[in-house]
Design a protein around this motif. Structure first.
Motif, PDB file in Angstrom:
ATOM      1  N   ILE A 138      61.145  63.922  68.374  1.00  0.00           N
ATOM      2  CA  ILE A 138      61.340  64.924  69.173  1.00  0.00           C
ATOM      3  C   ILE A 138      59.806  65.627  69.824  1.00  0.00           C
ATOM      4  CG2 ILE A 138      61.900  67.579  68.507  1.00  0.00           C
ATOM      5  CD1 ILE A 138      63.841  66.561  66.572  1.00  0.00           C
ATOM      6  N   PHE A 139      60.001  65.790  70.973  1.00  0.00           N
ATOM      7  CA  PHE A 139      58.823  66.110  71.844  1.00  0.00           C
ATOM      8  C   PHE A 139      58.575  67.481  71.961  1.00  0.00           C
ATOM      9  CE2 PHE A 139      56.575  66.520  76.054  1.00  0.00           C
ATOM     10  CZ  PHE A 139      55.423  66.559  75.607  1.00  0.00           C
ATOM     11  N   ILE A 140      59.290  68.205  72.665  1.00  0.00           N
ATOM     12  CA  ILE A 140      59.354  69.556  73.326  1.00  0.00           C
ATOM     13  C   ILE A 140      58.273  69.819  74.158  1.00  0.00           C
ATOM     14  CG2 ILE A 140      59.520  72.184  72.643  1.00  0.00           C
ATOM     15  CD1 ILE A 140      60.522  71.246  69.900  1.00  0.00           C
ATOM     16  N   ASP A 141      56.918  69.825  73.693  1.00  0.00           N
ATOM     17  CA  ASP A 141      55.711  69.838  74.459  1.00  0.00           C
ATOM     18  C   ASP A 141      54.348  69.717  73.585  1.00  0.00           C
ATOM     19  OD1 ASP A 141      54.206  70.732  76.594  1.00  0.00           O
ATOM     20  OD2 ASP A 141      54.196  72.975  75.879  1.00  0.00           O
ATOM     21  N   TRP A 142      53.541  69.398  74.431  1.00  0.00           N
ATOM     22  CA  TRP A 142      52.308  68.961  73.624  1.00  0.00           C
ATOM     23  C   TRP A 142      51.763  70.485  73.170  1.00  0.00           C
ATOM     24  CZ3 TRP A 142      51.826  64.387  72.592  1.00  0.00           C
ATOM     25  CH2 TRP A 142      52.082  63.246  73.487  1.00  0.00           C
ATOM     26  N   ALA A 143      51.811  70.811  72.010  1.00  0.00           N
ATOM     27  CA  ALA A 143      51.583  72.306  71.655  1.00  0.00           C
ATOM     28  C   ALA A 143      50.951  72.084  70.131  1.00  0.00           C
ATOM     29  CB  ALA A 143      52.744  73.475  71.713  1.00  0.00           C
ATOM     30  N   LYS A 144      49.924  72.665  69.886  1.00  0.00           N
ATOM     31  CA  LYS A 144      49.496  72.817  68.481  1.00  0.00           C
ATOM     32  C   LYS A 144      50.446  73.439  67.460  1.00  0.00           C
ATOM     33  CE  LYS A 144      44.737  73.029  69.974  1.00  0.00           C
ATOM     34  NZ  LYS A 144      43.540  73.759  70.285  1.00  0.00           N
ATOM     35  N   PRO A 214      67.292  79.704  58.340  1.00  0.00           N
ATOM     36  CA  PRO A 214      66.669  79.850  59.803  1.00  0.00           C
ATOM     37  C   PRO A 214      65.283  80.409  59.481  1.00  0.00           C
ATOM     38  CG  PRO A 214      68.992  80.869  59.945  1.00  0.00           C
ATOM     39  CD  PRO A 214      68.648  80.539  58.434  1.00  0.00           C
ATOM     40  N   THR A 215      64.406  80.071  60.208  1.00  0.00           N
ATOM     41  CA  THR A 215      62.814  80.658  60.137  1.00  0.00           C
ATOM     42  C   THR A 215      62.915  81.919  60.645  1.00  0.00           C
ATOM     43  OG1 THR A 215      61.975  79.393  61.853  1.00  0.00           O
ATOM     44  CG2 THR A 215      62.104  78.232  59.851  1.00  0.00           C
ATOM     45  N   THR A 216      61.587  82.559  60.858  1.00  0.00           N
ATOM     46  CA  THR A 216      61.364  83.713  61.606  1.00  0.00           C
ATOM     47  C   THR A 216      60.193  83.323  62.666  1.00  0.00           C
ATOM     48  OG1 THR A 216      59.700  84.396  60.038  1.00  0.00           O
ATOM     49  CG2 THR A 216      62.057  85.188  59.843  1.00  0.00           C
ATOM     50  N   VAL A 217      60.084  82.192  62.945  1.00  0.00           N
ATOM     51  CA  VAL A 217      59.250  81.473  64.015  1.00  0.00           C
ATOM     52  C   VAL A 217      59.721  81.838  65.351  1.00  0.00           C
ATOM     53  CG1 VAL A 217      57.659  79.691  64.852  1.00  0.00           C
ATOM     54  CG2 VAL A 217      58.061  80.053  62.572  1.00  0.00           C
ATOM     55  N   VAL A 218      59.004  82.602  66.034  1.00  0.00           N
ATOM     56  CA  VAL A 218      59.349  82.713  67.601  1.00  0.00           C
ATOM     57  C   VAL A 218      58.268  81.920  68.423  1.00  0.00           C
ATOM     58  CG1 VAL A 218      60.118  84.471  69.332  1.00  0.00           C
ATOM     59  CG2 VAL A 218      60.884  84.857  66.970  1.00  0.00           C
ATOM     60  N   ASN A 219      58.967  81.383  69.492  1.00  0.00           N
ATOM     61  CA  ASN A 219      58.247  80.816  70.501  1.00  0.00           C
ATOM     62  C   ASN A 219      58.868  80.796  71.800  1.00  0.00           C
ATOM     63  OD1 ASN A 219      59.816  78.274  70.643  1.00  0.00           O
ATOM     64  ND2 ASN A 219      58.563  77.478  68.760  1.00  0.00           N
ATOM     65  N   ARG A 220      58.327  80.351  73.027  1.00  0.00           N
ATOM     66  CA  ARG A 220      58.866  80.640  74.068  1.00  0.00           C
ATOM     67  C   ARG A 220      59.848  79.409  74.521  1.00  0.00           C
ATOM     68  NH1 ARG A 220      55.040  83.964  77.053  1.00  0.00           N
ATOM     69  NH2 ARG A 220      53.411  84.476  75.742  1.00  0.00           N
ATOM     70  N   TYR A 221      60.067  78.230  73.777  1.00  0.00           N
ATOM     71  CA  TYR A 221      60.705  77.267  74.221  1.00  0.00           C
ATOM     72  C   TYR A 221      62.247  77.516  74.507  1.00  0.00           C
ATOM     73  CZ  TYR A 221      56.380  75.201  73.591  1.00  0.00           C
ATOM     74  OH  TYR A 221      54.886  74.853  73.651  1.00  0.00           O
ATOM     75  N   ALA A 222      62.806  77.810  73.256  1.00  0.00           N
ATOM     76  CA  ALA A 222      64.330  77.935  73.275  1.00  0.00           C
ATOM     77  C   ALA A 222      64.630  79.346  74.175  1.00  0.00           C
ATOM     78  CB  ALA A 222      64.835  78.358  71.963  1.00  0.00           C
ATOM     79  N   ASN A 223      63.846  80.349  73.895  1.00  0.00           N
ATOM     80  CA  ASN A 223      63.955  81.683  74.752  1.00  0.00           C
ATOM     81  C   ASN A 223      64.156  81.507  76.191  1.00  0.00           C
ATOM     82  OD1 ASN A 223      64.160  83.788  72.300  1.00  0.00           O
ATOM     83  ND2 ASN A 223      62.599  82.671  71.703  1.00  0.00           N
ATOM     84  N   MET A 224      63.124  80.977  76.528  1.00  0.00           N
ATOM     85  CA  MET A 224      62.937  80.595  78.212  1.00  0.00           C
ATOM     86  C   MET A 224      64.139  79.757  78.729  1.00  0.00           C
ATOM     87  SD  MET A 224      59.527  78.700  78.531  1.00  0.00           S
ATOM     88  CE  MET A 224      59.397  76.793  78.135  1.00  0.00           C
ATOM     89  N   PHE A 225      64.485  78.940  77.763  1.00  0.00           N
ATOM     90  CA  PHE A 225      65.778  77.965  78.173  1.00  0.00           C
ATOM     91  C   PHE A 225      67.108  78.749  78.374  1.00  0.00           C
ATOM     92  CE2 PHE A 225      62.818  74.374  78.770  1.00  0.00           C
ATOM     93  CZ  PHE A 225      63.664  73.688  79.653  1.00  0.00           C
ATOM     94  N   ALA A 226      67.092  79.597  77.165  1.00  0.00           N
ATOM     95  CA  ALA A 226      68.571  80.351  77.230  1.00  0.00           C
ATOM     96  C   ALA A 226      68.580  81.135  78.307  1.00  0.00           C
ATOM     97  CB  ALA A 226      68.330  81.124  75.827  1.00  0.00           C
ATOM     98  N   PRO A 256      51.394  72.224  82.272  1.00  0.00           N
ATOM     99  CA  PRO A 256      52.106  72.530  83.470  1.00  0.00           C
ATOM    100  C   PRO A 256      53.531  72.060  83.018  1.00  0.00           C
ATOM    101  CG  PRO A 256      50.191  71.327  83.781  1.00  0.00           C
ATOM    102  CD  PRO A 256      50.215  71.390  82.479  1.00  0.00           C
ATOM    103  N   TYR A 257      53.822  71.414  82.236  1.00  0.00           N
ATOM    104  CA  TYR A 257      55.132  70.845  82.108  1.00  0.00           C
ATOM    105  C   TYR A 257      56.191  72.009  81.657  1.00  0.00           C
ATOM    106  CZ  TYR A 257      58.899  68.188  79.303  1.00  0.00           C
ATOM    107  OH  TYR A 257      59.986  67.569  78.772  1.00  0.00           O
ATOM    108  N   MET A 258      55.498  72.663  80.636  1.00  0.00           N
ATOM    109  CA  MET A 258      56.338  73.705  80.160  1.00  0.00           C
ATOM    110  C   MET A 258      55.997  75.110  80.843  1.00  0.00           C
ATOM    111  SD  MET A 258      58.875  73.240  77.944  1.00  0.00           S
ATOM    112  CE  MET A 258      59.547  71.915  77.401  1.00  0.00           C
ATOM    113  N   ARG A 259      55.066  75.124  81.488  1.00  0.00           N
ATOM    114  CA  ARG A 259      54.858  76.382  82.384  1.00  0.00           C
ATOM    115  C   ARG A 259      55.839  76.344  83.379  1.00  0.00           C
ATOM    116  NH1 ARG A 259      51.828  80.743  81.470  1.00  0.00           N
ATOM    117  NH2 ARG A 259      50.778  80.707  83.489  1.00  0.00           N
TER     118      ARG A 259
END
Length: 347
Positions: A138-144, A214-226, A256-259
């Motif tokens: 499961i890749f998603i992005d290069w992110a810490k 469900p966790t309470t962790v919010v990041n940009r990935y799912a939200n921007m795709f939705a 740049p990939y996820m930007r």
């Protein structure tokens, strides 16, 4: 085929360097980087196809790359072993048809689409979600600090869009039974995604579910795709813009990939001026460091030799990476406003 000029010299320079970057990575296939890895990765290729729609409009290279990524039956793993890259493969076929109107290609690739989707459907969990299995990446992005545990909302959104693409292609092939089945599976999955991952208090999708919680962790990935996939109602879209995409407290994206997707989602929401400023800051930032092609990743906080390090190697970063060329697509589609209203630019 595509050219771009405007009154802003920096935007013109960003377009030119983006076009050169994609050009260098376009050979028999759309590869990720001309020096490293020189390989066809489905996530990288998906973006290259879209940039290509506004630069070369080279349909044969799109078809070759899609065919090569799919390989042959039987299916024994995800494309490039990466779950999200399988879903981008499905989505790329829907986009290719929209831009080309090439129904003959759909007819050729459709059997391979069905067997790959059968593979995906066989690997769902008890709730119908796609989850990591041994051998998957499961890749998603290069992110810490990006958790890959449990059921990840981002993956389910891509899976849902893949099912919708299957239904669309089944319709083109007059495969009525499968058209209805895929549409039903997509609608059911979308309902479950919102029920499981949308958090009204956080005004956003949470990242994942671990041990049925469900966790309470919010990041940009799912939200921007939705947002990008038009899955949000107007209230949810405003929430995602305010509480996620325009919120500096949510972890920033440095590839740049996820930007690409973040800025496209904001363009989709009508935030062109904001995106223009971001483009000048981010891609202009690479140019200010002496870039002559765009990089695999760019973090303005990194200086000196550290900005070229990756994978634990001092100079491991690709400095000519196709996914860095997204301004070609963004400027063509969301600033010039050129897009097919119906397949193959028939309107």
């Amino acid at each position: 085929i595509g050219n771009f000029r405007c009154s802003d010299p920096l935007i013109n320079k960003i377009w030119d360097v983006s076009a050169y970057t994609l050009h260098l990575n376009t050979r028999e296939f759309f590869t990720d980087g001309i020096k490293r890895d020189r390989w066809i990765w489905s996530g990288d290729a998906y973006q290259s196809y879209l940039m290509n729609d506004y630069l070369f409009f080279d349909e044969p290279t799109v078809r070759r790359t899609i065919y090569a990524l799919r390989g042959k039956d039987p299916v024994t793993s995800h494309i490039n072993t990466i779950m999200d890259y399988t879903f981008y493969w499905f989505m790329s076929i829907g986009d290719y048809y929209l831009y080309s109107g090439d129904k003959a290609f759909i007819r050729q690739i459709y059997p391979g689409m069905k067997t790959l989707m059968d593979f995906c459907l066989s690997r769902r969990d008890k709730d119908g979600f796609m989850e990591w299995k041994p051998g998957d990446w499961i890749f998603i992005d290069w992110a810490k600090n990006l958790s890959k545990q449990g059921v990840i909302s981002f993956e389910q959104l891509l899976f849902c869009k893949s099912l919708e693409t299957m239904s669309q292609c089944a319709s083109l092939m007059n495969d009525t039974a499968n058209e209805k089945q895929y549409a039903s599976l997509a609608a059911d999955l979308k309902s479950k995604i919102f029920k499981k991952f949308w958090n009204d208090h956080l005004h956003a999708f949470v990242h994942n579910e671990v041990n049925d919680t469900p966790t309470t962790v919010v990041n940009r990935y799912a939200n921007m795709f939705a947002l990008l996939l038009n899955y949000l109602n107007p209230g949810q879209q405003r929430d995602v813009e305010k509480y996620v995409l325009l919120n500096d407290n949510v972890q920033k994206i440095t590839t740049p990939y996820m930007r690409f997707y973040e800025l496209e989602a904001l363009c989709h929401a009508g935030k062109q001026q904001y995106v223009l400023n971001q483009m000048k800051d981010y891609w202009g930032g690479m140019l200010s460091r002496g870039a002559t092609t765009f990089w695999e990743a760019y973090d303005p906080a990194e200086k000196g030799a550290a900005q070229y390090a990756m994978y634990g190697r001092p100079f491991g970063k690709s400095l000519c990476h196709a996914w860095g060329a997204s301004p070609v697509y963004l400027l063509g589609k969301y600033y010039l406003g050129v897009k097919p209203a119906t397949p193959g630019y028939s309107t």
